[in-house]
Design a protein around this motif. Structure first.
Motif, short mmCIF file in Angstrom:
data_model
loop_
_atom_site.label_atom_id
_atom_site.label_comp_id
_atom_site.label_asym_id
_atom_site.label_seq_id
_atom_site.Cartn_x
_atom_site.Cartn_y
_atom_site.Cartn_z
N LYS A 104 0.99 -0.78 -0.19
CA LYS A 104 0.10 -0.19 0.02
C LYS A 104 0.77 1.04 0.06
CE LYS A 104 -3.63 2.51 2.27
NZ LYS A 104 -4.42 2.39 4.05
N LEU A 123 2.95 -1.29 17.43
CA LEU A 123 2.12 -0.41 17.16
C LEU A 123 1.91 0.33 18.75
CD1 LEU A 123 -0.33 -2.41 14.72
CD2 LEU A 123 1.36 0.10 14.12
N SER A 136 2.99 -6.65 2.76
CA SER A 136 2.49 -8.19 3.14
C SER A 136 3.36 -8.69 2.72
CB SER A 136 0.74 -8.49 3.60
OG SER A 136 0.42 -9.39 4.21
N ASP A 147 -5.66 -7.49 3.58
CA ASP A 147 -6.25 -6.52 4.62
C ASP A 147 -4.30 -6.85 5.22
OD1 ASP A 147 -8.84 -6.86 4.04
OD2 ASP A 147 -8.54 -9.00 4.73
N ASN A 148 -3.34 -7.63 5.34
CA ASN A 148 -2.16 -6.68 5.93
C ASN A 148 -1.83 -5.90 5.82
OD1 ASN A 148 -3.00 -9.28 7.59
ND2 ASN A 148 -1.69 -10.66 6.85
N GLN A 163 -3.37 -3.16 4.04
CA GLN A 163 -4.24 -1.94 4.46
C GLN A 163 -3.69 -1.55 5.76
OE1 GLN A 163 -5.91 -0.89 1.43
NE2 GLN A 163 -5.44 -3.32 1.60
N LYS A 164 -3.11 -2.31 6.89
CA LYS A 164 -3.25 -2.09 8.38
C LYS A 164 -1.33 -1.96 8.36
CE LYS A 164 -6.11 -5.75 10.06
NZ LYS A 164 -6.61 -6.50 11.09
N GLN A 165 -0.94 -2.90 7.53
CA GLN A 165 0.68 -2.19 7.63
C GLN A 165 1.11 -1.82 6.97
OE1 GLN A 165 2.05 -6.27 9.42
NE2 GLN A 165 0.07 -6.98 9.86
N LYS A 167 2.59 6.81 8.23
CA LYS A 167 1.27 5.63 8.68
C LYS A 167 2.41 4.28 8.91
CE LYS A 167 -2.62 7.44 7.58
NZ LYS A 167 -3.53 6.43 8.70
N TYR A 168 2.27 3.00 9.65
CA TYR A 168 3.43 2.33 9.60
C TYR A 168 3.13 0.88 9.07
CZ TYR A 168 4.84 -1.86 11.83
OH TYR A 168 5.85 -2.90 12.15
#
Length: 458
Positions: A33, A119, A89, A81-82, A84-86, A171-172
């Motif tokens: 991302k 986090l 992936s 999905d990972n 989107q968070k991190q 963002k991480y």
């Protein structure tokens, strides 16, 4: 604004990668991302090199993907999905020749990162709070507040829409890497730091919080002082975050971050030393004698607000001003910020007279740039974008830009975090579109020789 990109690489384990030498025909599939396909590619290359893998090629073209594309693919959906968070992936598969019968298998690195704890540490860093007033201690009222490094009541409120602005947010990403993106937030949360108690914040900054820049040397000093204190506070947070997170990552990545920690500790010590000069000026009220400024005044509406500082290492012609790798010598520091003024606003450069050795030539070089016919408005817009993370955009202005223009600005903001980027100039970047919509009508200064030069030219 960021998109998710899907890439698959053919890779080979290097000889020193004993963990994966048994695998053949390895494929590394990545979900990233980020703000461009090029950035996604560079991110993957950097990560795979860290895994001691040699890239032999890109299997397919880089694809911009959505979640719907992976609905019926469990592994793909999980990794999307990972990402989107991190932000990142990765999934590996290859032929395992150590089995009785060689076959394709899925596998992953055994070195795990405690992302949850990283986090948690990041989100709890605001627990660090203290007052940076030169006489902090018994005089403080013990109530540390969210102080605004960019003025709230006039600067942020003048560009806000429904009480919100676009502000850069970290963002991480995988391991300890981060990327920046613009996020719409309320002005009460924008550019805040817990670096002053309520009593001292009100007392120190009253001349700029309640009055527009006239200008005078005291007001300019206070804008610069607030920027300096914000940087000290931020540096302190980074140092503590690194100390907490370095033990949570693989050993192979710890050395680089340890050097990063030492660099930040040196930077923190340097800022504290510089602050002593600022503190003395504040306590002695010697603003007119010891603080210099140059203001580009504009009557056009403000569409952004910023507050920052930098050690100017090169001037606008690329000439060396000071060697920042010399850890024994003191460094000269210059601040730059926007400030609301009567019937307009100012783009301000300001510095302590003890930092004049590098700062004056830096300003002179800016004058040479103007003489070449280069747009001063675009030059200063570029400079702010490339050197200041502490800025906010008007939603009305930002949303009026073309998507390609927003993407170009975001790419420029992030390229300095990209270890593989070849763009290193801190003064200009041809990728940044000329969209500032500024017109500078006048130059205001308390530098006597500069005043005389302006009078002669007029």
């Amino acid at each position: 604004m960021n998109k998710t990109y899907f890439l698959t690489f053919k890779v080979k384990a290097l000889k020193n990668n004993l963990e994966w030498c048994k695998y053949k025909n390895i494929r590394a599939t990545c979900w990233v991302k980020t703000f461009s396909a090029i950035s996604a590619y560079r991110e993957c290359v950097h990560y795979l090199k860290g895994e001691n893998l040699k890239i032999q090629g890109l299997d397919e073209s880089i694809v911009n993907v959505t979640r719907e594309m992976f609905i019926d693919r469990d592994i793909g959906l999980e990794h999307f999905d990972n990402a989107q968070k991190q932000g990142f992936s990765i999934f590996y598969f290859g032929v395992d020749e150590s089995l009785a019968e060689s076959k394709f298998v899925n596998f992953e690195s055994k070195e795990k990162i405690d992302i949850g704890q990283i986090l948690k540490n990041k989100n709890s860093m605001d627990r660090h709070q203290f007052c940076l007033h030169p006489r902090a201690g018994d005089e403080c009222d013990k109530k540390i507040i969210n102080a605004h490094s960019i003025q709230n009541s006039q600067s942020l409120s003048s560009i806000a829409k429904d009480g919100h602005v676009y502000h850069l947010t970290h963002k991480y990403r995988h391991q300890t890497k981060t990327y920046l993106e613009y996020e719409k937030i309320g002005i009460n949360k924008a550019s805040v730091f817990k670096g002053f108690c309520k009593k001292h914040d009100n007392e120190i900054f009253q001349p700029i919080d309640n009055t527009k820049l006239e200008p005078n040397a005291e007001q300019v000093f206070l804008y610069a002082y607030r920027s300096l204190c914000k940087e000290i506070y931020q540096k302190y947070k980074v140092i503590n975050a690194l100390k907490e997170n370095i033990p949570l990552i693989p050993n192979k990545n710890q050395e680089d971050l340890t050097w990063h920690l030492l660099g930040n500790q040196k930077g923190y010590e340097e800022l504290i030393k510089i602050k002593q000069n600022y503190d003395a000026t504040f306590l002695n009220k010697s603003f007119d004698r010891e603080f210099l400024y140059l203001i580009f005044y504009s009557e056009t509406p403000m569409n952004l607000a910023f507050s920052s500082l930098i050690y100017p290492d090169y001037d606008f012609q690329g000439n060396l001003l000071q060697d920042l790798s010399d850890l024994k010598s003191d460094r000269d520091l210059i601040t730059y910020f926007s400030a609301p003024m009567k019937r307009g606003w100012g783009y301000v450069f300001a510095w302590h007279i003890k930092d004049n050795t590098s700062c004056e030539p830096f300003i002179i070089s800016l004058g040479r740039t103007i003489e070449t016919g280069r747009s001063i408005e675009h030059t200063l817009f570029q400079y702010m974008i490339l050197n200041s993370e502490n800025h906010a955009f008007s939603p009305t202005w930002w949303e009026s830009l073309e998507e390609s223009e927003r993407s170009q600005i975001l790419y420029a903001v992030n390229h300095k975090l990209d270890m593989m980027s070849r763009k290193t100039s801190s003064q200009e970047n041809d990728d940044i579109p000329d969209v500032s919509d500024w017109i500078f009508n006048d130059i205001l200064t308390n530098i006597q020789w500069f005043k005389k030069m302006l009078e002669t030219s007029n």
